[in-house]
Write an enzyme that holds these catalytic residues in place. Sequence first.
Site, short mmCIF file in Angstrom:
data_model
loop_
_atom_site.label_atom_id
_atom_site.label_comp_id
_atom_site.label_asym_id
_atom_site.label_seq_id
_atom_site.Cartn_x
_atom_site.Cartn_y
_atom_site.Cartn_z
N ARG A 42 -1.70 -16.12 -6.72
CA ARG A 42 -3.10 -15.86 -7.22
C ARG A 42 -3.07 -15.93 -8.69
O ARG A 42 -1.93 -15.69 -9.69
CB ARG A 42 -3.65 -14.74 -6.75
N ASN A 57 5.11 -1.38 -5.73
CA ASN A 57 3.92 -1.39 -4.81
C ASN A 57 3.98 -0.21 -3.74
O ASN A 57 5.08 0.15 -3.38
CB ASN A 57 3.80 -2.49 -4.06
N LYS A 70 4.10 -3.50 -12.63
CA LYS A 70 3.20 -4.43 -13.34
C LYS A 70 2.92 -4.46 -14.78
O LYS A 70 2.54 -5.41 -15.69
CB LYS A 70 2.06 -4.78 -12.46
N GLU A 121 -0.45 -13.58 -10.95
CA GLU A 121 0.40 -13.13 -9.95
C GLU A 121 2.16 -13.38 -10.13
O GLU A 121 2.23 -14.70 -10.58
CB GLU A 121 0.31 -13.34 -8.38
N SER A 152 -4.61 1.54 -1.03
CA SER A 152 -5.82 0.54 -1.09
C SER A 152 -5.40 -0.69 -1.71
O SER A 152 -4.93 -0.49 -2.91
CB SER A 152 -7.28 1.05 -1.52
N LEU A 201 3.06 1.29 -0.39
CA LEU A 201 2.59 0.96 1.18
C LEU A 201 1.82 1.73 1.36
O LEU A 201 1.88 2.85 1.50
CB LEU A 201 3.98 0.84 1.93
N GLY A 202 0.59 1.25 1.86
CA GLY A 202 -0.35 1.96 2.48
C GLY A 202 -1.57 2.39 1.54
O GLY A 202 -2.67 2.83 2.03
#
Length: 617
Positions: A541, A442, A404, A544, A447, A444-445
């Site tokens: 959002r 990203n 990002k 995003e 928070s 996975l898993g």
Amino acid sequence: MPRARKRLVFLATDTCLVLVSLYLAVILRFGYLMPLSYFATFGVLFPIMAVVAPFVVSALGIQRVKLHAIENDAVLRIALAAALLTFSAIAVVFLLDLPTPRSVPLIFGAVFFVASVTVRVVGLRVLQLFNDGAQDRLPVIIYGAGAAGIQLASALRQSVETRPVLFVDDNPNLHNVMIAGLNVYSPAQLSSLIPKYNVARVLLAIPSLDEKRREAVIKTLGDLPVEIQVLPSFIELMAGRGLETSLRSVSPDELLGRDKVDLEIPEIAKAYAGRVVMVTGAGGSIGSELCRQLINCSPARIVLFEQSEYALYAIDQDLTPRIKGRNISVVPRLGSVTNKQRVTDVVVEEGVEIILHAAAYKHVPLVEENEIEGATNNVIGTKTVADVADAQGIERFILVSTDKAVRPTNIMGATKRMAELVVQDVQTRAARTKYAMVRFGNVLGSSGSVLPLFARQIEQGGPVTVTHPDVTRFFMTIPEAARLVLLAGAYAEGGDVFVLDMGKPQRIIDIAHRMIQLSGRTVKDPDSGLGDIEIEITGLRPGEKLYEELLVDDTLSKTPHPKILRAEEMPLSEIAVASMLKNTQVAISAGDRAALRRVIADRVDGYHQQDLETIRA
């Protein structure tokens, strides 16, 4: 064995049984082995029945019946097949006018029925013996030898985790009786049966029990050294309660859409063996996994630096049993990465040699609403720790970054890009310390990722919320992310940006579909209304992007690992970074959100600044 191959085996077995049964029928009819001379008169019956048999078996679907599902319907199908084969044999004898005794087809049908059922029962018993002999299956006792208990025993026999060893039941008429292949005992015998069979779990399988009676049984079992699990009542099942625990947890690896990246290489252990490593943000998703994987690298000491008291306590408790028997110490230290004196004190007192900087605010919508705190932690915090590393002559400093940060459209990504620019700038003046950054997609898993969010929404019955049907992301697992950070430390040469080849980006909506299916549910069709879990499109959002990128520039160079690449990106000048930091600090001190966004827009390439009128005062 694939299901199609199993069906072929069953089909071939039944065809062979037809020929064997026909031969046995002749023997039983004449009382002795059939002479070869008989084949000349009615031996043609054998090849004809060998051709007819597969069609009859396939038409009735006998080969599709699983061994574990041998019950009334399957036996009736076999009986019907035996009857059809009998009539087929009679028809062949009649049409070809074969000199075959009329009783042979009748005997043949009866023999085939017995042989077909026997072969399946014996095969099932052999499989059960193999399964029961598996050492890693947990032995369990089923409390209740009724219909629910019998069905539960049948299901558990197919499980790779557990195996039923016996029943217990309050009904004295069932004691010392064998049901579904298991002996039934009195509950009074449990105290002696549990150690005898090494049982650690009792399953209460009497769904018809009222709540008061169930509590009484559980209270009685509570005095025994076993775990107690209760099968939901039929009312609870119909109401949808009690089903949550039956949902299978979805492994992040199943959602990757690609093979896991093998990052098990010797350089990692060599780079950290015998060293003192400090992990900032040690209680977070990435930080905690870094600490767990560091243990396998045999460092001298792991310093846990975390501002959340509970998160620090949790990771300290998690690591303590893992380091038993190893010459490794774990030191928990509370503190903020923005507190330069605290960071310096911990680094000096513990003799830190390597810093893995994972402390960051990373949740996009939250940082978008709290940009001052986001910039303070992500930018100023990184600058603080990087400066301490330089001042104390730390050997290596690794920044955990994100995709990002590349041409960001949100404050979180922008502050992480600013953190990268700060690290690159510090590297230009560092006398000894090697700085590196690790950028990945990203996790996975972790928070705030889609995995725990979707899992919670599925558990609650939906809907699963997706912001846009076309939004895509790169994905990796927490172990892959942590391993990449450790590996970057081993490969660091100074000012590096490492990225992982994560394959093609995936659509979030496809992840949602996969999670629903892997959880044993179906996606609800918006037109027909059929299905279990609805997928709801909520809209993008603030901040995003539809898709993420891994590179600011397209220049890449190789590393010793084929899946890990080094990005060649131009840093800002020392004057530009100093100006960026000064203006950022001024905006933070004044609490001026608009000024902070202007700094970001000026210094972060690709950042799309929102209309300042839409920012809440």
